[in-house]
Design a protein around this motif. Structure first.
Motif, PDB file in Angstrom:
ATOM      1  N   ARG A   1       3.620   1.085  -2.997  1.00 54.70           N
ATOM      2  CA  ARG A   1       2.470   1.539  -2.224  1.00 54.70           C
ATOM      3  C   ARG A   1       1.805   2.744  -2.886  1.00 54.70           C
TER       4      ARG A   1
ATOM      5  N   ARG B   1       0.476   1.777  -6.527  1.00 56.77           N
ATOM      6  CA  ARG B   1      -0.398   0.596  -6.491  1.00 56.77           C
ATOM      7  C   ARG B   1       0.027  -0.459  -7.506  1.00 56.77           C
TER       8      ARG B   1
ATOM      9  N   ARG C   1      -0.065  -0.482 -10.650  1.00 54.06           N
ATOM     10  CA  ARG C   1      -1.033  -0.648 -11.731  1.00 54.06           C
ATOM     11  C   ARG C   1      -0.356  -0.587 -13.093  1.00 54.06           C
TER      12      ARG C   1
ATOM     13  N   SER D   1      -3.763  -4.658  -8.755  1.00 46.61           N
ATOM     14  CA  SER D   1      -3.239  -3.493  -8.053  1.00 46.61           C
ATOM     15  C   SER D   1      -2.916  -3.879  -6.620  1.00 46.61           C
TER      16      SER D   1
ATOM     17  N   GLU E   1      -3.112  -2.785  -2.726  1.00 43.17           N
ATOM     18  CA  GLU E   1      -3.846  -1.878  -1.853  1.00 43.17           C
ATOM     19  C   GLU E   1      -3.368  -2.061  -0.418  1.00 43.17           C
ATOM     20  N   GLN E   2      -3.224  -0.956   0.268  1.00 38.72           N
ATOM     21  CA  GLN E   2      -2.774  -0.991   1.652  1.00 38.72           C
ATOM     22  C   GLN E   2      -3.979  -1.058   2.579  1.00 38.72           C
TER      23      GLN E   2
ATOM     24  N   PHE F   1      -5.813   6.073  -1.292  1.00 36.70           N
ATOM     25  CA  PHE F   1      -6.082   5.244  -2.469  1.00 36.70           C
ATOM     26  C   PHE F   1      -6.471   6.114  -3.650  1.00 36.70           C
TER      27      PHE F   1
ATOM     28  N   LYS G   1      -6.042  10.806  -6.326  1.00 36.49           N
ATOM     29  CA  LYS G   1      -5.703  10.073  -5.119  1.00 36.49           C
ATOM     30  C   LYS G   1      -6.230  10.823  -3.895  1.00 36.49           C
TER      31      LYS G   1
ATOM     32  N   LEU H   1       1.087  -4.928   1.952  1.00 40.39           N
ATOM     33  CA  LEU H   1       0.315  -4.549   0.782  1.00 40.39           C
ATOM     34  C   LEU H   1      -0.439  -5.782   0.311  1.00 40.39           C
TER      35      LEU H   1
END
Length: 225
Positions: free
Chosen positions: A85, A88, A90, A97, A99-100, A114, A202, A221
């Protein structure tokens, strides 16, 4: 992907429609299904985090692994889902990625966090991080004329410096909130100009919404590309 209450994991493709950012639209525009999940209608299940995603996490063998956890606000008791989380998932060699989704918490507000997207394309000066301090608030500005996304939302410092964009996964929802004169709060929670660009900055997102009730029973996620 979600982690269920019994600690099992599930993965499936969602948004089957043909509208913008849905799976049919993505496939028509060159998206390729993840090689580990080639059946579009199947619900994949596992007792452990899927290997395809586990490999996207920083290795515990890294000498700086504890520092990475600290930077991300985690500790040795954090789960792999926590790490996925926050990072991400990445990698430098692809654009996938995790994303939540925006979530309604106990305070009745929408929340998420994010990394700011598109910063490497902004030609920012090497000292851009000096523009910001932790807990600084940022501005959200709609860019309906953006040729890549009519729901693009740009992120600026209070002094008017353009940093990047809200990730596309959130842009339509946040654009709509702004369209309805809602005033989200966007706050800096992490910066690291020495990292790769997708980990530079972030932010925490918080927004009032007129919703009375919400319940979260799983950890979710969404994999985006």
């Amino acid at each position: 992907m979600r982690k269920l209450s019994n600690d099992n994991y599930e993965f499936c493709y969602t948004k089957y429609g043909s509208g913008h950012r849905k799976i049919k639209d993505a496939l028509d525009n060159g998206y390729i299904l993840h090689p580990a999940f080639l059946e579009i209608s199947k619900v994949y299940k596992s007792k452990n985090l899927f290997p395809a995603f586990d490999r996207r996490l920083p290795s515990t063998d890294r000498k700086d692994f504890k520092s990475i956890l600290t930077d991300l606000g985690l500790n040795e008791f954090s789960t792999k889902m926590d790490l996925l989380r926050e990072t991400r998932g990445r990698l430098s060699n692809d654009t996938y990625s995790f994303e939540q989704p925006l979530r309604i918490k106990e305070d009745g507000k929408l929340h998420s966090s994010f990394f700011v997207h598109g910063m490497r394309h902004r030609n920012l000066p090497v000292d851009w991080s000096n523009w910001l301090s932790i807990n600084d608030t940022l501005r959200l500005i709609q860019e309906s004329s953006n040729i890549h996304d009519q729901h693009a939302v740009a992120i600026y410092t209070q002094g008017g410096k353009h940093l990047g964009y809200v990730p596309g996964f959130y842009s339509k929802a946040i654009f709509s909130l702004l369209e309805n004169n809602v005033s989200p709060i966007l706050k800096v929670i992490y910066k690291n100009e020495k990292s790769t660009p997708h980990w530079w900055l972030k932010v925490d997102f918080e927004c009032e919404v007129p919703i009375n009730e919400a319940k979260e029973t799983t950890e979710v996620l969404t994999l985006v590309h």
